[in-house]
Design a protein around this motif. Sequence first.
Motif, PDB file in Angstrom:
ATOM      1  N   ALA A 261      -7.604   4.193 -28.881  1.00  0.00           N
ATOM      2  CA  ALA A 261      -6.979   5.371 -29.489  1.00  0.00           C
ATOM      3  C   ALA A 261      -5.476   5.148 -29.687  1.00  0.00           C
ATOM      4  O   ALA A 261      -4.915   5.513 -30.728  1.00  0.00           O
ATOM      5  CB  ALA A 261      -7.214   6.609 -28.625  1.00  0.00           C
ATOM      6  N   VAL A 262      -4.820   4.536 -28.709  1.00  0.00           N
ATOM      7  CA  VAL A 262      -3.392   4.239 -28.839  1.00  0.00           C
ATOM      8  C   VAL A 262      -3.177   3.226 -29.954  1.00  0.00           C
ATOM      9  O   VAL A 262      -2.270   3.376 -30.792  1.00  0.00           O
ATOM     10  CB  VAL A 262      -2.806   3.745 -27.495  1.00  0.00           C
ATOM     11  N   ALA A 263      -4.013   2.201 -30.016  1.00  0.00           N
ATOM     12  CA  ALA A 263      -3.873   1.183 -31.056  1.00  0.00           C
ATOM     13  C   ALA A 263      -4.027   1.784 -32.449  1.00  0.00           C
ATOM     14  O   ALA A 263      -3.377   1.340 -33.396  1.00  0.00           O
ATOM     15  CB  ALA A 263      -4.894   0.069 -30.840  1.00  0.00           C
ATOM     16  N   ALA A 264      -4.851   2.819 -32.573  1.00  0.00           N
ATOM     17  CA  ALA A 264      -5.067   3.457 -33.870  1.00  0.00           C
ATOM     18  C   ALA A 264      -3.891   4.351 -34.270  1.00  0.00           C
ATOM     19  O   ALA A 264      -3.706   4.628 -35.456  1.00  0.00           O
ATOM     20  CB  ALA A 264      -6.359   4.281 -33.838  1.00  0.00           C
ATOM     21  N   ARG A 265      -3.089   4.787 -33.298  1.00  0.00           N
ATOM     22  CA  ARG A 265      -2.033   5.768 -33.586  1.00  0.00           C
ATOM     23  C   ARG A 265      -0.608   5.252 -33.395  1.00  0.00           C
ATOM     24  O   ARG A 265       0.319   5.821 -33.947  1.00  0.00           O
ATOM     25  CB  ARG A 265      -2.241   6.999 -32.711  1.00  0.00           C
ATOM     26  N   VAL A 266      -0.447   4.220 -32.609  1.00  0.00           N
ATOM     27  CA  VAL A 266       0.895   3.706 -32.326  1.00  0.00           C
ATOM     28  C   VAL A 266       1.027   2.338 -32.987  1.00  0.00           C
ATOM     29  O   VAL A 266       0.211   1.442 -32.734  1.00  0.00           O
ATOM     30  CB  VAL A 266       1.136   3.596 -30.795  1.00  0.00           C
ATOM     31  N   PRO A 267       2.048   2.167 -33.842  1.00  0.00           N
ATOM     32  CA  PRO A 267       2.220   0.865 -34.509  1.00  0.00           C
ATOM     33  C   PRO A 267       2.342  -0.269 -33.481  1.00  0.00           C
ATOM     34  O   PRO A 267       2.897  -0.089 -32.394  1.00  0.00           O
ATOM     35  CB  PRO A 267       3.526   1.031 -35.285  1.00  0.00           C
ATOM     36  N   ARG A 268       1.816  -1.431 -33.840  1.00  0.00           N
ATOM     37  CA  ARG A 268       1.802  -2.595 -32.951  1.00  0.00           C
ATOM     38  C   ARG A 268       3.180  -2.867 -32.348  1.00  0.00           C
ATOM     39  O   ARG A 268       3.291  -3.123 -31.149  1.00  0.00           O
ATOM     40  CB  ARG A 268       1.309  -3.826 -33.705  1.00  0.00           C
ATOM     41  N   ALA A 269       4.229  -2.804 -33.144  1.00  0.00           N
ATOM     42  CA  ALA A 269       5.581  -3.115 -32.666  1.00  0.00           C
ATOM     43  C   ALA A 269       6.053  -2.141 -31.583  1.00  0.00           C
ATOM     44  O   ALA A 269       6.923  -2.482 -30.773  1.00  0.00           O
ATOM     45  CB  ALA A 269       6.568  -3.115 -33.834  1.00  0.00           C
ATOM     46  N   ALA A 270       5.472  -0.950 -31.535  1.00  0.00           N
ATOM     47  CA  ALA A 270       5.920   0.066 -30.571  1.00  0.00           C
ATOM     48  C   ALA A 270       4.984   0.203 -29.363  1.00  0.00           C
ATOM     49  O   ALA A 270       5.294   0.954 -28.435  1.00  0.00           O
ATOM     50  CB  ALA A 270       6.042   1.413 -31.282  1.00  0.00           C
ATOM     51  N   ARG A 271       3.870  -0.520 -29.355  1.00  0.00           N
ATOM     52  CA  ARG A 271       2.881  -0.324 -28.281  1.00  0.00           C
ATOM     53  C   ARG A 271       3.382  -0.728 -26.906  1.00  0.00           C
ATOM     54  O   ARG A 271       3.162  -0.014 -25.923  1.00  0.00           O
ATOM     55  CB  ARG A 271       1.591  -1.087 -28.594  1.00  0.00           C
TER      56      ARG A 271
ATOM     57  N   GLU B 118       0.833  -1.209   0.000  1.00  0.00           N
ATOM     58  CA  GLU B 118       0.000   0.000   0.000  1.00  0.00           C
ATOM     59  C   GLU B 118       0.866   1.257   0.000  1.00  0.00           C
ATOM     60  O   GLU B 118       0.525   2.248  -0.640  1.00  0.00           O
ATOM     61  CB  GLU B 118      -0.934   0.006   1.212  1.00  0.00           C
ATOM     62  N   GLN B 119       1.985   1.209   0.704  1.00  0.00           N
ATOM     63  CA  GLN B 119       2.889   2.356   0.732  1.00  0.00           C
ATOM     64  C   GLN B 119       3.606   2.539  -0.603  1.00  0.00           C
ATOM     65  O   GLN B 119       3.952   3.655  -0.973  1.00  0.00           O
ATOM     66  CB  GLN B 119       3.888   2.201   1.879  1.00  0.00           C
ATOM     67  N   MET B 120       3.803   1.450  -1.341  1.00  0.00           N
ATOM     68  CA  MET B 120       4.477   1.515  -2.644  1.00  0.00           C
ATOM     69  C   MET B 120       3.564   2.061  -3.736  1.00  0.00           C
ATOM     70  O   MET B 120       4.038   2.738  -4.654  1.00  0.00           O
ATOM     71  CB  MET B 120       4.941   0.113  -3.080  1.00  0.00           C
ATOM     72  N   LEU B 121       2.289   1.760  -3.670  1.00  0.00           N
ATOM     73  CA  LEU B 121       1.350   2.109  -4.739  1.00  0.00           C
ATOM     74  C   LEU B 121       0.564   3.360  -4.368  1.00  0.00           C
ATOM     75  O   LEU B 121      -0.147   3.378  -3.371  1.00  0.00           O
ATOM     76  CB  LEU B 121       0.393   0.953  -5.005  1.00  0.00           C
ATOM     77  N   THR B 122       0.662   4.387  -5.187  1.00  0.00           N
ATOM     78  CA  THR B 122      -0.043   5.634  -4.904  1.00  0.00           C
ATOM     79  C   THR B 122      -1.551   5.410  -4.944  1.00  0.00           C
ATOM     80  O   THR B 122      -2.042   4.550  -5.681  1.00  0.00           O
ATOM     81  CB  THR B 122       0.336   6.717  -5.925  1.00  0.00           C
ATOM     82  N   PRO B 123      -2.297   6.187  -4.156  1.00  0.00           N
ATOM     83  CA  PRO B 123      -3.753   6.004  -4.122  1.00  0.00           C
ATOM     84  C   PRO B 123      -4.434   6.186  -5.477  1.00  0.00           C
ATOM     85  O   PRO B 123      -5.459   5.575  -5.737  1.00  0.00           O
ATOM     86  CB  PRO B 123      -4.220   7.080  -3.131  1.00  0.00           C
ATOM     87  N   ASN B 124      -3.856   7.004  -6.378  1.00  0.00           N
ATOM     88  CA  ASN B 124      -4.510   7.248  -7.668  1.00  0.00           C
ATOM     89  C   ASN B 124      -3.995   6.345  -8.787  1.00  0.00           C
ATOM     90  O   ASN B 124      -4.290   6.567  -9.950  1.00  0.00           O
ATOM     91  CB  ASN B 124      -4.404   8.723  -8.052  1.00  0.00           C
ATOM     92  N   LEU B 125      -3.259   5.298  -8.442  1.00  0.00           N
ATOM     93  CA  LEU B 125      -2.748   4.381  -9.463  1.00  0.00           C
ATOM     94  C   LEU B 125      -3.878   3.715 -10.241  1.00  0.00           C
ATOM     95  O   LEU B 125      -3.800   3.556 -11.460  1.00  0.00           O
ATOM     96  CB  LEU B 125      -1.850   3.305  -8.826  1.00  0.00           C
ATOM     97  N   GLY B 126      -4.935   3.344  -9.567  1.00  0.00           N
ATOM     98  CA  GLY B 126      -6.062   2.693 -10.241  1.00  0.00           C
ATOM     99  C   GLY B 126      -6.702   3.593 -11.286  1.00  0.00           C
ATOM    100  O   GLY B 126      -7.084   3.124 -12.360  1.00  0.00           O
ATOM    101  N   SER B 127      -6.795   4.880 -10.997  1.00  0.00           N
ATOM    102  CA  SER B 127      -7.401   5.781 -11.984  1.00  0.00           C
ATOM    103  C   SER B 127      -6.507   5.910 -13.215  1.00  0.00           C
ATOM    104  O   SER B 127      -7.010   6.080 -14.332  1.00  0.00           O
ATOM    105  CB  SER B 127      -7.713   7.149 -11.366  1.00  0.00           C
ATOM    106  N   LEU B 128      -5.181   5.803 -13.051  1.00  0.00           N
ATOM    107  CA  LEU B 128      -4.285   5.787 -14.209  1.00  0.00           C
ATOM    108  C   LEU B 128      -4.532   4.532 -15.043  1.00  0.00           C
ATOM    109  O   LEU B 128      -4.623   4.599 -16.275  1.00  0.00           O
ATOM    110  CB  LEU B 128      -2.817   5.859 -13.771  1.00  0.00           C
ATOM    111  N   ALA B 129      -4.642   3.393 -14.387  1.00  0.00           N
ATOM    112  CA  ALA B 129      -4.907   2.148 -15.121  1.00  0.00           C
ATOM    113  C   ALA B 129      -6.253   2.219 -15.846  1.00  0.00           C
ATOM    114  O   ALA B 129      -6.360   1.786 -16.999  1.00  0.00           O
ATOM    115  CB  ALA B 129      -4.873   0.963 -14.162  1.00  0.00           C
ATOM    116  N   ALA B 130      -7.264   2.780 -15.198  1.00  0.00           N
ATOM    117  CA  ALA B 130      -8.580   2.905 -15.830  1.00  0.00           C
ATOM    118  C   ALA B 130      -8.507   3.840 -17.033  1.00  0.00           C
ATOM    119  O   ALA B 130      -9.102   3.566 -18.092  1.00  0.00           O
ATOM    120  CB  ALA B 130      -9.607   3.403 -14.811  1.00  0.00           C
ATOM    121  N   PHE B 131      -7.779   4.949 -16.899  1.00  0.00           N
ATOM    122  CA  PHE B 131      -7.599   5.884 -18.015  1.00  0.00           C
ATOM    123  C   PHE B 131      -6.903   5.181 -19.181  1.00  0.00           C
ATOM    124  O   PHE B 131      -7.313   5.301 -20.337  1.00  0.00           O
ATOM    125  CB  PHE B 131      -6.801   7.105 -17.555  1.00  0.00           C
ATOM    126  N   ALA B 132      -5.857   4.419 -18.878  1.00  0.00           N
ATOM    127  CA  ALA B 132      -5.144   3.681 -19.921  1.00  0.00           C
ATOM    128  C   ALA B 132      -6.093   2.698 -20.619  1.00  0.00           C
ATOM    129  O   ALA B 132      -6.042   2.554 -21.856  1.00  0.00           O
ATOM    130  CB  ALA B 132      -3.952   2.942 -19.324  1.00  0.00           C
TER     131      ALA B 132
END
Length: 193
Positions: free
Chosen positions: A164-174, A144-158
């Motif tokens: 959108a990333v798949a449409a703009r970033v080539p598969r080899a670079a994703r 819990e001390q290692m993982l910031t409280p807002n880490l989950g919201s970053l994962a949800a955003f991702a």
Amino acid sequence: MHSFPMFIRTTGRRVIIAGGGEQAAQKARLLLKTDARLVLAAPELDTELAAIVTSGRAEHHTGPITAALFETAAMAFVATGCPGFDAALHGLAKAARCPVNVVDQPALCDMTTPSIVDRDPVVVAIGTEGTAPVLGRQIKTQIEQMLTPNLGSLAAFAGRMRDAVAARVPRAARREFWRWVFADAPRAQWTRG
């Protein structure tokens, strides 16, 4: 390992909690973090459990508990506080082929409840197969001390940005792109808000 760690889908599925007191309430608190349909099976419920039913987040089963109650449930927790009654309910759950956890009776458990670090949708489960729960809680505190409280919201955003990333970033670079997002400047900026 004597237990295989895994995550069980709860969407659209029932989870049975047999018992109406504090032990049952502890399990209900954990399961309220999921989208499971909770069924509280007991003649009477303590104030906290009754409030969960009143809120519409669980149903209260007051009738006789039979194997049919456990059929098709994702899992069951037995927490009546009476060892004999708990063992009988364990037998009914097993007859219905429902995975069951009987509180404080490891020999009657198909599954155990791990210590959980919740950064939804990032979830870390720490298990000791029931041998060292205090150690599990210590490890949980460290994570819990290692993982910031807002880490989950970053994962949800991702997750929302994957198409959108798949449409703009080539598969080899994703993979490298996502490594950069989670390990470099984007994550640091997200952590700062």
